[in-house]
Design a protein around this motif. Structure first.
Motif, mmCIF file in Angstrom:
data_model
loop_
_atom_site.group_PDB
_atom_site.id
_atom_site.type_symbol
_atom_site.label_atom_id
_atom_site.label_comp_id
_atom_site.label_asym_id
_atom_site.label_seq_id
_atom_site.Cartn_x
_atom_site.Cartn_y
_atom_site.Cartn_z
ATOM 1 N N LEU A 266 41.366 -13.144 24.471
ATOM 2 C CA LEU A 266 41.998 -12.160 24.176
ATOM 3 C C LEU A 266 41.402 -12.694 22.596
ATOM 4 O O LEU A 266 41.104 -11.575 21.596
ATOM 5 N N PHE A 267 42.570 -13.246 21.684
ATOM 6 C CA PHE A 267 42.536 -13.761 20.660
ATOM 7 C C PHE A 267 41.076 -13.959 19.837
ATOM 8 O O PHE A 267 40.522 -13.363 18.372
ATOM 9 N N ARG A 268 40.459 -15.006 21.132
ATOM 10 C CA ARG A 268 39.628 -15.742 20.300
ATOM 11 C C ARG A 268 38.271 -13.806 19.985
ATOM 12 O O ARG A 268 37.249 -14.485 19.520
ATOM 13 N N MET A 269 38.045 -13.076 21.021
ATOM 14 C CA MET A 269 37.195 -12.340 21.119
ATOM 15 C C MET A 269 37.887 -10.808 19.516
ATOM 16 O O MET A 269 37.752 -10.000 19.844
ATOM 17 N N GLY A 270 39.219 -11.116 18.868
ATOM 18 C CA GLY A 270 39.825 -10.129 18.007
ATOM 19 C C GLY A 270 40.460 -9.022 18.162
ATOM 20 O O GLY A 270 41.119 -8.321 17.775
ATOM 21 N N PHE A 271 40.883 -9.683 19.866
ATOM 22 C CA PHE A 271 41.912 -8.620 19.869
ATOM 23 C C PHE A 271 43.385 -8.939 19.817
ATOM 24 O O PHE A 271 44.052 -9.311 20.831
ATOM 25 N N ARG A 272 43.724 -8.707 18.901
ATOM 26 C CA ARG A 272 45.111 -9.491 18.452
ATOM 27 C C ARG A 272 46.316 -9.290 19.292
ATOM 28 O O ARG A 272 47.375 -9.495 19.555
ATOM 29 N N ASP A 273 45.951 -8.027 19.259
ATOM 30 C CA ASP A 273 47.977 -7.262 19.254
ATOM 31 C C ASP A 273 47.369 -7.346 21.384
ATOM 32 O O ASP A 273 49.113 -7.892 21.652
ATOM 33 N N GLU A 274 46.722 -7.165 22.072
ATOM 34 C CA GLU A 274 46.602 -7.843 23.389
ATOM 35 C C GLU A 274 46.983 -8.980 23.595
ATOM 36 O O GLU A 274 47.708 -9.161 24.431
ATOM 37 N N ALA A 275 46.238 -9.886 23.163
ATOM 38 C CA ALA A 275 46.777 -11.768 23.203
ATOM 39 C C ALA A 275 48.356 -11.822 22.750
ATOM 40 O O ALA A 275 48.806 -12.518 23.465
ATOM 41 N N ALA A 276 48.585 -11.173 21.687
ATOM 42 C CA ALA A 276 50.621 -11.139 21.752
ATOM 43 C C ALA A 276 51.401 -10.401 23.123
ATOM 44 O O ALA A 276 51.707 -11.197 23.169
ATOM 45 N N GLY A 277 50.848 -9.505 23.530
ATOM 46 C CA GLY A 277 51.531 -9.461 24.705
ATOM 47 C C GLY A 277 51.346 -10.137 25.478
ATOM 48 O O GLY A 277 52.466 -11.080 26.457
ATOM 49 N N TYR A 278 50.052 -10.979 25.918
ATOM 50 C CA TYR A 278 50.035 -11.914 27.010
ATOM 51 C C TYR A 278 50.980 -13.011 26.692
ATOM 52 O O TYR A 278 51.190 -14.434 27.646
ATOM 53 N N PHE A 279 51.008 -13.543 25.372
ATOM 54 C CA PHE A 279 51.053 -14.966 24.472
ATOM 55 C C PHE A 279 53.444 -14.915 25.095
ATOM 56 O O PHE A 279 53.492 -15.725 25.488
ATOM 57 N N HIS A 280 53.657 -14.012 24.350
ATOM 58 C CA HIS A 280 54.711 -13.272 24.245
ATOM 59 C C HIS A 280 55.235 -13.339 25.943
ATOM 60 O O HIS A 280 56.833 -13.899 25.847
ATOM 61 N N LYS A 281 54.252 -12.503 27.074
ATOM 62 C CA LYS A 281 54.764 -12.500 27.994
ATOM 63 C C LYS A 281 55.305 -13.921 28.520
ATOM 64 O O LYS A 281 55.882 -14.084 29.640
ATOM 65 N N ALA A 282 54.325 -14.851 28.482
ATOM 66 C CA ALA A 282 54.265 -16.495 28.738
ATOM 67 C C ALA A 282 55.240 -17.033 28.313
ATOM 68 O O ALA A 282 55.931 -17.397 29.071
ATOM 69 N N LEU A 283 55.869 -16.724 27.121
ATOM 70 C CA LEU A 283 57.589 -17.351 25.962
ATOM 71 C C LEU A 283 58.493 -17.117 27.310
ATOM 72 O O LEU A 283 59.468 -17.139 27.330
ATOM 73 N N LYS A 284 58.272 -15.544 27.836
ATOM 74 C CA LYS A 284 59.445 -14.517 28.535
ATOM 75 C C LYS A 284 59.960 -15.805 30.186
ATOM 76 O O LYS A 284 60.772 -15.954 30.116
ATOM 77 N N LEU A 285 58.517 -15.721 30.754
ATOM 78 C CA LEU A 285 57.975 -16.369 31.732
ATOM 79 C C LEU A 285 58.730 -18.335 31.441
ATOM 80 O O LEU A 285 59.702 -18.781 31.966
ATOM 81 N N ASN A 286 58.538 -18.413 30.383
ATOM 82 C CA ASN A 286 58.586 -20.656 30.163
ATOM 83 C C ASN A 286 59.450 -20.486 28.438
ATOM 84 O O ASN A 286 57.860 -21.121 27.563
ATOM 85 N N PRO A 287 59.812 -20.590 28.442
ATOM 86 C CA PRO A 287 60.353 -20.411 26.631
ATOM 87 C C PRO A 287 59.491 -21.640 26.136
ATOM 88 O O PRO A 287 59.922 -21.865 24.925
ATOM 89 N N ASP A 288 59.920 -22.993 27.262
ATOM 90 C CA ASP A 288 59.718 -24.302 26.750
ATOM 91 C C ASP A 288 58.515 -24.482 26.521
ATOM 92 O O ASP A 288 57.554 -25.671 26.553
ATOM 93 N N PHE A 289 57.412 -23.471 26.865
ATOM 94 C CA PHE A 289 55.895 -23.993 26.882
ATOM 95 C C PHE A 289 55.066 -23.809 25.776
ATOM 96 O O PHE A 289 55.042 -22.992 25.172
ATOM 97 N N ALA A 290 55.186 -25.259 25.599
ATOM 98 C CA ALA A 290 54.173 -25.971 24.110
ATOM 99 C C ALA A 290 53.528 -25.147 23.882
ATOM 100 O O ALA A 290 52.612 -24.142 22.312
#
Length: 848
Positions: free
Chosen positions: A117-141
């Motif tokens: 999503l980020f590569r295609m310019g959908f930054r808002d949507e990309a942030a949501g998925y990155f944020h969810k990934a971090l909530k699932l695993n706060p240590d995911f580098a």
């Protein structure tokens, strides 16, 4: 009939059990065959079919999820890469949606979806998925690095600085309170951000408050903030720009007050003029008649009510080196006079695109400081409560201004700030002499034959508002020898012919006659790099050492490398040497942006140099410089024109050849390590022939402990005090990032609490020397509170030659890790830092 109906299933129970058993056996058989087919397809790299088989398996046999999870992920990612390369975007997202239905809590799939999503310019949507990934695993580098990267795009850093500016918040609150309590009942907040101005209006007693915000991320953040402050049902938030608001579709009636702070350092750059013209025509009540003492409830008005724009001519070495090429020769390479380098701010004058005509600086923090050359002058006023004036801004003729020089020096820029008049009582200044959250707009002066000015000279310019930008243009200097009585440019027409000719002769204008030279637009960081003499001299010496070691007869060369023998050109010097027929050595420069390193390499011997510059303008400029240095045409080539796939830049120069030198970009100008640099180094090592080198060969990262309240305020909102009791910090601080980039350590307001210490070494030639995890002990040399750890690099081209990214001539900025909480330390304490390096991400944490 009822009896038969109930008995029939019981009489056939055994038959149904047998049927179900057959179904189960069939399911197991289909699952087994599909798994085998998927594995067979993977071996043949048929990822699309393999993905379809795994999808069938997981739908038929959910119990196998844990067993096939990793293989399914691998298949999904490979198939997604293929779909992306084929531009089958909808199919790609369908695959990820199917995968997330099966694995809704898989942080790796969430992160990968975000990357696409980020590569295609959908930054808002990309942030949501990155944020969810971090909530699932706060240590995911990977997710951490991605989220920090996208957070800088979505919630710009100035939000934190402005929300921490208590004075700014208080003055806005007082102005809004005053007008609401005088009778304004309906309020529209344009560009609401976190919603703080809307909450000021509601708290002041406005019955109806509306707010619009275009950014999806900021809109959702504002919704959370408003709800947390118990105003959810009292402020109506609209996810749209104000230009699209319709009455009564979105709001029921015209409003009596518009509040906004959609202003940038150049005042008009965020579109305040366009949005207020629309608001007056479609959203606001009619303005209150002037000089009439009547109530405000039936009339419309705007906060801020207006602005006064000020300017000043300055000398500033830092601005100069980022916007004007100040050298004619570097590392024995002559920069052709026919190439005219300019920065985007200068190019914007003649550009068909709408380019911001200024850059921004916090002048109080500019390295080396600045010197005023004139007194501050008033450049423009604007009344935001006057529709006709707003409409005329874009069409009125430029205002010509003449300002006497009061201090001799170099004319480097016109610096602009403004006083925002919220009403007749409350105002905010963005002056460089004020300690505020604001930066100043900088209009670099370019294109003059001579930039020196003395008292008695006059700086002349035109000021206008074009394309919704404040423009300072046609900057010129009238010398003290002629025309001292001429204050404005247009008065020249009334003088006699001799006076006119004399004045024109002394007028140095920025316009260049057509055909005088090849214009080459460079980013400001590229100009600073071109001006970085030590950088080019270090590369010159390091390249020379490698070429000397690869050609033993190199020492006998009698070339014009010191620039003294101007008559002997490159071809003649090669013909006079015994290795003129030697096979050329191949040098590849894949550093980003405009680079003359291939030309420097070409000056040092029989070299075939390849540049990776992409822009046609840059290629033309490099060719002109090559010709000016008497290079044979075949010496310099552009590497991307030789590649079938430009995404695979690192390849052999020819099928039977390897590189002697590969130049990589290791450090971003922002102060961070470049992404995927170690992966690029690994590929590069395989493409070097014996004795070949990667530049740089290794990088050493240094850091120190500092106490810096400024960095804390610029990184996160500090509780409810600066926001006047409103609960905003927990919500916007979700988007804070632990690393502040683009810092100037030399002028950063801070107190050093330790000496510099080596934090990390990254070896590009010998990766086995690298450590991915190490502890560093730092001795505290001054008591205080550690709030941040600034860091910088020594970029080693070899053991003896290195570049310091914190030096005065560096085109690199520095960065700093900002601690979540300050740590009190005493003189003599030992501070332990844990340094972890993963891919291109370096994390620095404190071990207590």
């Amino acid at each position: 009939m009822e009896l038969i109906f109930f008995k029939m299933p019981n009489s056939n129970a055994k038959s149904h059990r047998g049927h179900r058993g057959g179904q189960e056996a069939g399911r197991r058989e289909l699952v087994s065959r599909s798994l085998q087919s998927a594995q067979h397809c993977l071996k043949n790299q048929d990822f699309g079919t393999a993905y379809a088989h795994y999808l069938l398996v997981l739908n038929l046999a959910p119990e196998l999820k844990n067993d096939v999870r990793e293989t399914f992920q691998f298949t999904l990612f490979k198939w997604a890469e293929e779909l992306a390369s084929l531009a089958r975007i909808q199919d790609l997202f369908n695959c990820y949606e199917q995968a997330l239905e099966l694995f809704p809590n898989d942080e790796i799939i969430c992160n990968s979806m975000g990357e696409h999503l980020f590569r295609m310019g959908f930054r808002d949507e990309a942030a949501g998925y990155f944020h969810k990934a971090l909530k699932l695993n706060p240590d995911f580098a990977d997710a951490k690095e991605n989220f920090y990267r996208v957070a800088n795009w979505l919630v710009e850093r100035w939000h934190f600085i402005m929300l921490n500016d208590t004075n700014r918040n208080l003055i806005y609150q007082k102005a809004i309170e005053k007008v609401v309590r005088s009778g304004c009942r309906t309020v529209l907040d344009i560009g609401a951000g976190t919603g703080i101005l809307s909450m000021f209006a509601k708290k002041a007693g406005a019955p109806c408050v509306y707010a619009c915000e275009l950014s999806k991320t900021m809109y959702e953040l504002a919704c959370d903030v408003v709800a947390a402050n118990n105003m959810e049902g009292e402020i109506k938030l609209l996810h749209m720009k104000s230009l699209d608001i319709e009455i009564p579709k979105h709001i029921p009636e015209r409003v009596s007050l518009v509040v906004t702070e959609t202003v940038d350092a150049g005042l008009f750059g965020e579109g305040i003029v366009e949005s207020l013209i629309h608001a007056w025509e479609h959203l606001l009540l009619q303005p209150k008649p002037k000089n009439q003492d009547i109530g405000t409830e039936d009339y419309g008005q705007v906060i801020p009510a207006g602005a006064i724009v000020f300017g000043m001519a300055v000398e500033c070495k830092e601005i100069r080196r980022h916007h004007r090429v100040g050298i004619q020769e570097v590392a024995c390479v002559h920069l052709a006079e026919t190439v005219e380098f300019c920065s985007p701010t200068h190019a914007s004058v003649n550009s068909e695109e709408t380019i911001e005509p200024y850059t921004t600086e916090k002048l109080s923090r500019v390295p080396g400081g600045y010197m005023p050359l004139t007194e501050p002058f008033q450049a423009m006023t604007v009344d935001f409560n006057n529709l006709e004036e707003l409409k005329s801004l874009a069409t009125r003729k430029p205002c010509k201004i003449s300002i006497p020089v009061t201090q001799g020096g170099m004319l480097d820029a016109i610096v602009v700030w403004f006083v925002l008049q919220l009403d007749d009582e409350h105002s905010l200044s963005t002056s460089p002499s004020e300690e505020t959250c604001w930066e100043q707009a900088v209009y670099p002066v370019q294109g003059l034959p001579d930039y020196s000015v003395t008292p008695g000279n006059t700086v002349m310019m035109e000021v206008c508002c074009q394309d919704c930008y404040l423009r300072i243009q046609k900057i010129s200097v009238l010398t003290s020898e002629y025309g001292m009585d001429i204050k404005r440019e247009n008065t020249l027409a009334s003088g006699n012919e001799a006076e006119l000719c004399s004045a024109l002769a002394s007028l140095q204008t920025t316009s260049t006659p057509a055909g005088m030279g090849q214009e080459c637009m460079l980013e400001s960081t590229e100009i600073a790099l071109l001006n970085n003499v030590p950088y080019h001299e270090c590369f010159n010496a390091a390249i020379d050492k490698v070429l000397s070691s690869l050609i033993p007869m190199r020492e006998s060369l009698s070339m014009d490398v010191d620039g003294h023998d101007k008559e002997m050109n490159f071809e003649e010097s090669q013909n006079k040497n015994s290795y003129a027929t030697h096979d050329p050595l191949y040098v590849l420069d894949v550093s980003e942006g405009f680079s003359i390193l291939p030309i420097i390499a070409g000056k040092l011997g029989p070299v075939k140099a390849y540049s990776s510059v992409e822009k046609e303008q840059h290629q033309i400029a490099l060719n002109i410089i090559s010709e000016a240095n008497h290079f044979p045409k075949e010496t310099l080539e552009f590497w991307l024109s030789h590649l079938e796939d430009e995404s695979v830049v690192l390849q052999r120069p020819k099928s039977d050849k390897l590189w002697s030198i590969i130049i990589l970009d290791v450090i971003e100008t922002s102060g961070l390590i470049q992404q995927e640099v170690m992966e690029k180094a690994a590929i590069s090592r395989c493409l070097l022939h014996s004795g070949g080198k990667i530049f740089p060969q290794y990088v050493v990262m240094y850091g120190m402990l500092v106490e810096s309240p400024s960095l804390v305020l610029e990184s996160a909102v500090q509780g409810t005090e600066p926001t006047l009791g409103f609960n905003i910090a927990p919500f916007i601080n979700q988007f804070k990032v632990p690393v502040r980039v683009c810092l100037d350590l030399a002028t950063l307001p801070c107190v050093p609490l330790s000496k510099s210490a080596e934090l990390l070494r990254l070896d590009l030639m010998n990766p086995y020397l690298n450590s991915s995890n190490r502890d560093v002990k730092v001795q505290v040399c001054k008591s205080g509170q550690v709030t941040a750890i600034p860091f910088w690099y020594h970029i080693h081209l070899d053991e003896d030659i290195y570049l310091d990214t914190s030096s005065d001539s560096s085109h690199w900025k520095q960065a700093a890790v900002v601690l979540d909480k300050p740590i009190q330390v005493q003189l003599g304490d030992e501070f332990v830092l844990n340094i972890q390096h993963y891919k291109s991400n370096v994390s620095i944490t404190v071990k207590q």
